[in-house]
Design a protein around this motif. Structure first.
Motif: not given
Length: 127
Positions: A15-39, A41-43
């Motif tokens: 994963l570190s190799r695949l995404s070392r220049y990748y930065s993004v905020h994304f959300t995973l929602s399952i029913d009413q629960q949401s998780w917010h990921f902040d990536v 530079d690949g971390a």
């Protein structure tokens, strides 16, 4: 709270190799629960249940689809996030460019979450 999960994701050398220049905020929602990921530079810098409304894209599933995805041998159409989107067991909305640009990385984070989901639930991290 999610520190152990964050360490597992960040320790994955592929994963570190695949995404070392990748930065993004994304959300995973399952029913009413949401998780917010902040990536950054690949971390995976943070994972929280508190909405920051910065998500570039949102992946939405119902609890039954998540449960099927989490089985050791999922049914056809539930074996991969892309297949779930294609079969309409999951929905992807928002800016799709960050998803498409690093789909393998995002799907790997979600696979890690699936693999550690039961442990995180037992610890109370996902409540």
């Amino acid at each position: 709270m999610f520190d152990a999960f964050r360490k597992v994701v960040n320790a994955d050398p592929t994963l570190s190799r695949l995404s070392r220049y990748y930065s993004v905020h994304f959300t995973l929602s399952i029913d009413q629960q949401s998780w917010h990921f902040d990536v950054q530079d690949g971390a995976l810098v943070s994972l929280s249940t508190e909405s920051d409304n910065l998500a570039a894209f949102v992946l939405t599933l119902d609890a039954n689809s998540w449960e099927e995805f989490g089985k050791p041998t999922p049914a056809p159409g539930y074996h991969d996030i892309s297949a779930m989107i294609d079969q309409r067991h999951a929905r992807l909305s928002g800016d799709l460019f960050p998803w498409m640009a690093n789909m393998t990385f995002v799907k790997s984070i979600i696979r890690h979450l699936r693999n550690h989901y039961e442990t995180l639930c037992r610890e109370g991290s996902l409540k």
